[in-house]
Scaffold this motif. Sequence first.
Motif, PDB file in Angstrom:
ATOM      1  N   VAL A 148       0.838  -1.202   0.000  1.00 46.13           N
ATOM      2  CA  VAL A 148       0.000   0.000   0.000  1.00 46.13           C
ATOM      3  C   VAL A 148       0.867   1.244   0.000  1.00 46.13           C
ATOM      4  O   VAL A 148       0.630   2.196  -0.765  1.00 46.13           O
ATOM      5  N   ARG A 149       1.910   1.248   0.837  1.00 39.71           N
ATOM      6  CA  ARG A 149       2.776   2.428   0.917  1.00 39.71           C
ATOM      7  C   ARG A 149       3.529   2.647  -0.396  1.00 39.71           C
ATOM      8  O   ARG A 149       3.657   3.779  -0.856  1.00 39.71           O
ATOM      9  N   ARG A 150       4.012   1.568  -1.009  1.00 35.69           N
ATOM     10  CA  ARG A 150       4.754   1.704  -2.272  1.00 35.69           C
ATOM     11  C   ARG A 150       3.876   2.294  -3.359  1.00 35.69           C
ATOM     12  O   ARG A 150       4.289   3.161  -4.123  1.00 35.69           O
ATOM     13  N   ILE A 151       2.629   1.825  -3.436  1.00 36.00           N
ATOM     14  CA  ILE A 151       1.729   2.304  -4.485  1.00 36.00           C
ATOM     15  C   ILE A 151       1.388   3.776  -4.266  1.00 36.00           C
ATOM     16  O   ILE A 151       1.417   4.581  -5.215  1.00 36.00           O
ATOM     17  N   LEU A 152       1.071   4.156  -3.026  1.00 30.97           N
ATOM     18  CA  LEU A 152       0.735   5.553  -2.759  1.00 30.97           C
ATOM     19  C   LEU A 152       1.941   6.464  -2.979  1.00 30.97           C
ATOM     20  O   LEU A 152       1.799   7.575  -3.509  1.00 30.97           O
ATOM     21  N   SER A 205      -6.091  14.952  -3.230  1.00 30.31           N
ATOM     22  CA  SER A 205      -7.149  14.279  -3.983  1.00 30.31           C
ATOM     23  C   SER A 205      -7.203  12.794  -3.642  1.00 30.31           C
ATOM     24  O   SER A 205      -8.284  12.186  -3.636  1.00 30.31           O
ATOM     25  N   VAL A 206      -6.046  12.192  -3.332  1.00 31.20           N
ATOM     26  CA  VAL A 206      -6.034  10.788  -2.932  1.00 31.20           C
ATOM     27  C   VAL A 206      -6.745  10.612  -1.592  1.00 31.20           C
ATOM     28  O   VAL A 206      -7.570   9.709  -1.421  1.00 31.20           O
ATOM     29  N   VAL A 207      -6.439  11.495  -0.633  1.00 35.12           N
ATOM     30  CA  VAL A 207      -7.065  11.391   0.684  1.00 35.12           C
ATOM     31  C   VAL A 207      -8.581  11.561   0.570  1.00 35.12           C
ATOM     32  O   VAL A 207      -9.353  10.861   1.231  1.00 35.12           O
ATOM     33  N   ARG A 208      -9.009  12.488  -0.266  1.00 36.07           N
ATOM     34  CA  ARG A 208     -10.460  12.668  -0.484  1.00 36.07           C
ATOM     35  C   ARG A 208     -11.102  11.371  -0.964  1.00 36.07           C
ATOM     36  O   ARG A 208     -12.146  10.949  -0.464  1.00 36.07           O
ATOM     37  N   GLU A 209     -10.484  10.733  -1.961  1.00 39.72           N
ATOM     38  CA  GLU A 209     -11.055   9.516  -2.540  1.00 39.72           C
ATOM     39  C   GLU A 209     -11.048   8.373  -1.529  1.00 39.72           C
ATOM     40  O   GLU A 209     -12.023   7.613  -1.426  1.00 39.72           O
ATOM     41  N   HIS A 212      -3.437   0.058   8.321  1.00 42.75           N
ATOM     42  CA  HIS A 212      -2.339   0.040   7.357  1.00 42.75           C
ATOM     43  C   HIS A 212      -2.514   1.108   6.286  1.00 42.75           C
ATOM     44  O   HIS A 212      -1.531   1.615   5.731  1.00 42.75           O
ATOM     45  N   VAL A 213      -3.763   1.490   5.998  1.00 46.85           N
ATOM     46  CA  VAL A 213      -4.012   2.568   5.037  1.00 46.85           C
ATOM     47  C   VAL A 213      -3.711   3.917   5.680  1.00 46.85           C
ATOM     48  O   VAL A 213      -3.093   4.790   5.065  1.00 46.85           O
ATOM     49  N   VAL A 214      -4.119   4.087   6.943  1.00 47.72           N
ATOM     50  CA  VAL A 214      -3.852   5.347   7.650  1.00 47.72           C
ATOM     51  C   VAL A 214      -2.354   5.601   7.753  1.00 47.72           C
ATOM     52  O   VAL A 214      -1.874   6.723   7.512  1.00 47.72           O
ATOM     53  N   ASP A 215      -1.593   4.565   8.085  1.00 39.75           N
ATOM     54  CA  ASP A 215      -0.140   4.727   8.186  1.00 39.75           C
ATOM     55  C   ASP A 215       0.457   5.136   6.840  1.00 39.75           C
ATOM     56  O   ASP A 215       1.332   6.008   6.767  1.00 39.75           O
ATOM     57  N   ALA A 216      -0.018   4.512   5.770  1.00 40.42           N
ATOM     58  CA  ALA A 216       0.489   4.842   4.438  1.00 40.42           C
ATOM     59  C   ALA A 216       0.090   6.255   4.032  1.00 40.42           C
ATOM     60  O   ALA A 216       0.871   6.967   3.394  1.00 40.42           O
ATOM     61  N   VAL A 217      -1.104   6.672   4.421  1.00 42.76           N
ATOM     62  CA  VAL A 217      -1.563   8.025   4.093  1.00 42.76           C
ATOM     63  C   VAL A 217      -0.734   9.063   4.842  1.00 42.76           C
ATOM     64  O   VAL A 217      -0.378  10.107   4.289  1.00 42.76           O
ATOM     65  N   ASP A 218      -0.409   8.783   6.114  1.00 44.12           N
ATOM     66  CA  ASP A 218       0.445   9.710   6.868  1.00 44.12           C
ATOM     67  C   ASP A 218       1.784   9.899   6.153  1.00 44.12           C
ATOM     68  O   ASP A 218       2.288  11.025   6.016  1.00 44.12           O
ATOM     69  N   VAL A 245       3.353  13.370   4.299  1.00 43.69           N
ATOM     70  CA  VAL A 245       4.705  13.866   4.555  1.00 43.69           C
ATOM     71  C   VAL A 245       5.469  13.976   3.243  1.00 43.69           C
ATOM     72  O   VAL A 245       6.140  14.978   2.967  1.00 43.69           O
ATOM     73  N   GLU A 246       5.360  12.943   2.415  1.00 42.34           N
ATOM     74  CA  GLU A 246       6.024  12.952   1.110  1.00 42.34           C
ATOM     75  C   GLU A 246       5.521  14.097   0.245  1.00 42.34           C
ATOM     76  O   GLU A 246       6.289  14.818  -0.397  1.00 42.34           O
ATOM     77  N   GLY A 247       4.188  14.258   0.222  1.00 42.62           N
ATOM     78  CA  GLY A 247       3.598  15.316  -0.606  1.00 42.62           C
ATOM     79  C   GLY A 247       4.010  16.705  -0.150  1.00 42.62           C
ATOM     80  O   GLY A 247       4.287  17.575  -0.976  1.00 42.62           O
TER      81      GLY A 247
END
Length: 335
Positions: free
Chosen positions: A175-179, A192-196, A207-213, A217-219
Amino acid sequence: MNRNTPLSPRPVHEAAHRVQSAAQLRSQGVTAAQTAAQCLPGGPWQQLLPGVYLLRPGPPTNDDRVRGALLYAGRPPAGARRTVPVQPGPGYGEAMVTGLAALALYGFTSAPPVIALHRIDVLVPRTRRLRSTRFVQVTRAAVLPRPLRRLGVPLAPVERALADALASLTDASTVRRILTEAVRGGYCEPASVVRELNDAKLLGRPHVVDAVDALLVEGRAMAEGRLYEMVRAHRLPQPLWNVELSLPGGSPLGGVDAYWPEQAVALELGVCPPREEQVAFAAEREHLERLGVTVVRVTPKQLRDSTEQLSVVLRTAMMAAEDREPAAYVVVLPR
């Protein structure tokens, strides 16, 4: 007549593609009986999916599987098949590829190639009564997004494809690699990803919340880098970076990503989309502007695509400072 005899004055092998629906074959004069004869064991054709045929022997290619999935999902409802004439075009209807298959077709290296996937996710209207079958997984949406086309294939927007892919993934590293690739590769912006993902109700999964965090940070790091480069490339005055503003008595006014104290111009970088942040920013902006501070809010997408226009906006705001009342004194502290 045997099963290798040409079936019509316009032989089917002259069609634009080797995968055809039953309706497309009928429109070319091929009856259901003739189609069945061609698909007998050892014959030149094979049934790829219900109502969809591969007009050659051998295993289907990536293109065959994708086109077959779209033809299966895009066929008209059963009650309308005999009354609705076949429309010109590929025959996909409103169907579009989504999920991991769409990401692979967009070019994501973190997504498996289409041929390695056990299924191809296809997005259709919620009202369609259509079952998943073989390698086709049917996903429904109340409101379909506008598809993007790659080599003639309709794909769900990257943000929707990401949400549909993550709905079936449980491995946190995948999940983290794809995001991460979605942001680093410039496919979409974090907001826009977080909205979707929020609309898809996926933000409750740890595991999705961790990847979104990590994604946010990356963004932010990428957006800040573009902001620094914009100031340098367009020769804007150097601001104070990442500071907190407050009144002399200590009342906080909020943090900003860049502040030009001589011109009383502040810049806020909008990375995260939730409505709460929008409301908080609106209140801070109103307070600052009452004190004579001009606040400019920019998005990562603007920093990626419109730096020249943004530099003009900022330069104009600084020039306008000469024509307005001096701003109230504010305290500037590192954030």
